[in-house]
Motif scaffolding. Structure first.
Motif, PDB file in Angstrom:
ATOM      1  N   SER A 111       0.447   4.758  14.280  1.00  0.00           N
ATOM      2  CA  SER A 111      -1.001   5.346  13.901  1.00  0.00           C
ATOM      3  C   SER A 111      -0.909   6.301  13.035  1.00  0.00           C
ATOM      4  CB  SER A 111      -1.575   5.897  15.264  1.00  0.00           C
ATOM      5  OG  SER A 111      -0.770   7.052  15.796  1.00  0.00           O
ATOM      6  N   LYS A 112       0.143   7.282  12.832  1.00  0.00           N
ATOM      7  CA  LYS A 112       0.261   8.138  11.836  1.00  0.00           C
ATOM      8  C   LYS A 112       0.460   7.669  10.413  1.00  0.00           C
ATOM      9  CE  LYS A 112       2.504  11.706  14.542  1.00  0.00           C
ATOM     10  NZ  LYS A 112       3.719  12.425  14.824  1.00  0.00           N
ATOM     11  N   THR A 113       1.184   6.467  10.192  1.00  0.00           N
ATOM     12  CA  THR A 113       1.301   5.930   9.020  1.00  0.00           C
ATOM     13  C   THR A 113       0.068   5.041   8.733  1.00  0.00           C
ATOM     14  OG1 THR A 113       2.516   4.244  10.133  1.00  0.00           O
ATOM     15  CG2 THR A 113       3.998   6.000   9.119  1.00  0.00           C
ATOM     16  N   GLU A 114      -0.561   4.530   9.500  1.00  0.00           N
ATOM     17  CA  GLU A 114      -1.717   3.846   9.359  1.00  0.00           C
ATOM     18  C   GLU A 114      -2.905   4.808   9.036  1.00  0.00           C
ATOM     19  OE1 GLU A 114      -2.825   1.738  12.858  1.00  0.00           O
ATOM     20  OE2 GLU A 114      -0.907   0.442  12.707  1.00  0.00           O
ATOM     21  N   ASN A 115      -2.867   5.947   9.617  1.00  0.00           N
ATOM     22  CA  ASN A 115      -3.728   7.033   9.300  1.00  0.00           C
ATOM     23  C   ASN A 115      -3.810   7.436   7.765  1.00  0.00           C
ATOM     24  OD1 ASN A 115      -5.004   6.863  11.590  1.00  0.00           O
ATOM     25  ND2 ASN A 115      -4.044   8.897  12.232  1.00  0.00           N
ATOM     26  N   LYS A 116      -2.408   7.492   7.304  1.00  0.00           N
ATOM     27  CA  LYS A 116      -1.990   7.963   5.941  1.00  0.00           C
ATOM     28  C   LYS A 116      -2.257   6.964   4.884  1.00  0.00           C
ATOM     29  CE  LYS A 116      -0.313  12.083   6.557  1.00  0.00           C
ATOM     30  NZ  LYS A 116      -0.595  13.253   5.608  1.00  0.00           N
ATOM     31  N   ALA A 117      -2.237   5.635   5.405  1.00  0.00           N
ATOM     32  CA  ALA A 117      -2.537   4.526   4.712  1.00  0.00           C
ATOM     33  C   ALA A 117      -3.978   4.417   4.416  1.00  0.00           C
ATOM     34  CB  ALA A 117      -1.815   2.963   5.253  1.00  0.00           C
ATOM     35  N   GLU A 118      -4.697   4.351   5.512  1.00  0.00           N
ATOM     36  CA  GLU A 118      -6.075   4.602   5.356  1.00  0.00           C
ATOM     37  C   GLU A 118      -6.607   5.736   4.406  1.00  0.00           C
ATOM     38  OE1 GLU A 118      -8.090   4.664   9.072  1.00  0.00           O
ATOM     39  OE2 GLU A 118      -6.697   2.903   9.754  1.00  0.00           O
ATOM     40  N   LYS A 119      -6.050   6.803   4.426  1.00  0.00           N
ATOM     41  CA  LYS A 119      -6.625   7.599   3.602  1.00  0.00           C
ATOM     42  C   LYS A 119      -6.033   7.510   1.929  1.00  0.00           C
ATOM     43  CE  LYS A 119      -6.083  12.602   2.496  1.00  0.00           C
ATOM     44  NZ  LYS A 119      -5.823  14.100   3.167  1.00  0.00           N
ATOM     45  N   GLU A 141      -5.803  13.611  -6.193  1.00  0.00           N
ATOM     46  CA  GLU A 141      -5.908  13.577  -4.610  1.00  0.00           C
ATOM     47  C   GLU A 141      -5.381  12.242  -4.195  1.00  0.00           C
ATOM     48  OE1 GLU A 141      -9.949  14.046  -3.359  1.00  0.00           O
ATOM     49  OE2 GLU A 141     -10.019  16.073  -4.311  1.00  0.00           O
ATOM     50  N   LEU A 142      -5.503  11.241  -5.104  1.00  0.00           N
ATOM     51  CA  LEU A 142      -4.786  10.040  -4.576  1.00  0.00           C
ATOM     52  C   LEU A 142      -3.344   9.830  -4.750  1.00  0.00           C
ATOM     53  CD1 LEU A 142      -4.870   6.783  -3.927  1.00  0.00           C
ATOM     54  CD2 LEU A 142      -5.246   6.419  -6.318  1.00  0.00           C
ATOM     55  N   ASP A 143      -2.757  10.628  -5.688  1.00  0.00           N
ATOM     56  CA  ASP A 143      -1.396  10.867  -5.900  1.00  0.00           C
ATOM     57  C   ASP A 143      -0.820  11.594  -4.865  1.00  0.00           C
ATOM     58  OD1 ASP A 143      -1.604   9.229  -8.153  1.00  0.00           O
ATOM     59  OD2 ASP A 143      -1.670  11.043  -9.690  1.00  0.00           O
ATOM     60  N   SER A 144      -1.284  12.659  -4.288  1.00  0.00           N
ATOM     61  CA  SER A 144      -1.029  13.451  -3.238  1.00  0.00           C
ATOM     62  C   SER A 144      -0.861  12.584  -1.861  1.00  0.00           C
ATOM     63  CB  SER A 144      -2.113  14.610  -3.026  1.00  0.00           C
ATOM     64  OG  SER A 144      -1.575  15.533  -2.063  1.00  0.00           O
ATOM     65  N   ALA A 145      -2.122  11.788  -1.662  1.00  0.00           N
ATOM     66  CA  ALA A 145      -1.991  11.116  -0.528  1.00  0.00           C
ATOM     67  C   ALA A 145      -0.908  10.037  -0.457  1.00  0.00           C
ATOM     68  CB  ALA A 145      -3.559  10.390  -0.297  1.00  0.00           C
ATOM     69  N   ARG A 146      -0.994   9.515  -1.363  1.00  0.00           N
ATOM     70  CA  ARG A 146       0.311   8.442  -1.897  1.00  0.00           C
ATOM     71  C   ARG A 146       1.734   9.042  -1.584  1.00  0.00           C
ATOM     72  NH1 ARG A 146      -1.606   5.327  -7.179  1.00  0.00           N
ATOM     73  NH2 ARG A 146      -2.811   3.723  -6.294  1.00  0.00           N
ATOM     74  N   GLN A 147       1.766  10.450  -2.090  1.00  0.00           N
ATOM     75  CA  GLN A 147       2.986  11.022  -1.751  1.00  0.00           C
ATOM     76  C   GLN A 147       3.433  11.356  -0.068  1.00  0.00           C
ATOM     77  OE1 GLN A 147       5.722  11.271  -4.102  1.00  0.00           O
ATOM     78  NE2 GLN A 147       6.717  11.968  -2.399  1.00  0.00           N
ATOM     79  N   ASP A 148       2.132  11.850   0.488  1.00  0.00           N
ATOM     80  CA  ASP A 148       2.287  12.174   1.905  1.00  0.00           C
ATOM     81  C   ASP A 148       2.618  10.695   2.566  1.00  0.00           C
ATOM     82  OD1 ASP A 148       1.668  14.711   1.135  1.00  0.00           O
ATOM     83  OD2 ASP A 148      -0.639  14.428   1.992  1.00  0.00           O
ATOM     84  N   TYR A 149       1.995   9.774   2.293  1.00  0.00           N
ATOM     85  CA  TYR A 149       2.333   8.576   2.789  1.00  0.00           C
ATOM     86  C   TYR A 149       3.747   8.255   2.507  1.00  0.00           C
ATOM     87  CZ  TYR A 149       2.379   3.636   4.033  1.00  0.00           C
ATOM     88  OH  TYR A 149       2.852   2.461   4.666  1.00  0.00           O
TER      89      TYR A 149
END
Length: 77
Positions: free
Chosen positions: A25-33, A59-67
């Motif tokens: 669910s953590k990875t799914e949440n990051k993927a949804e973000k 913001e997209l680049d940051s979310a991708r990096q977090d994922y």
């Protein structure tokens, strides 16, 4: 004795399944973000404001990096 063994076995299975779901669910949440941020970039592009596009892209680049980091950490364990 058999009942106690069954209870322990079922508890172990339940615990393992719950742990796996929590990790997923953590990875799914990051993927949804990431998906949400991507939609924001598309909307900003359609509006035509380049400063908004740059901000949303950051913001997209940051979310991708977090994922990617979360995915990497979850596969190394």
């Amino acid at each position: 004795m058999k009942t106690k063994s069954w209870i322990w076995g079922l508890s172990l299975v339940l615990f393992t399944a719950t742990t796996q779901l929590a990790c997923d669910s953590k990875t799914e949440n990051k993927a949804e973000k990431v998906g949400d941020e991507y939609k924001d970039v598309i909307e900003a592009q359609q509006e035509g404001d380049s400063s908004d596009v740059q901000e949303e892209q950051a913001e997209l680049d940051s979310a991708r990096q977090d994922y990617r980091d979360l995915k990497k950490d979850s596969t190394q364990k």
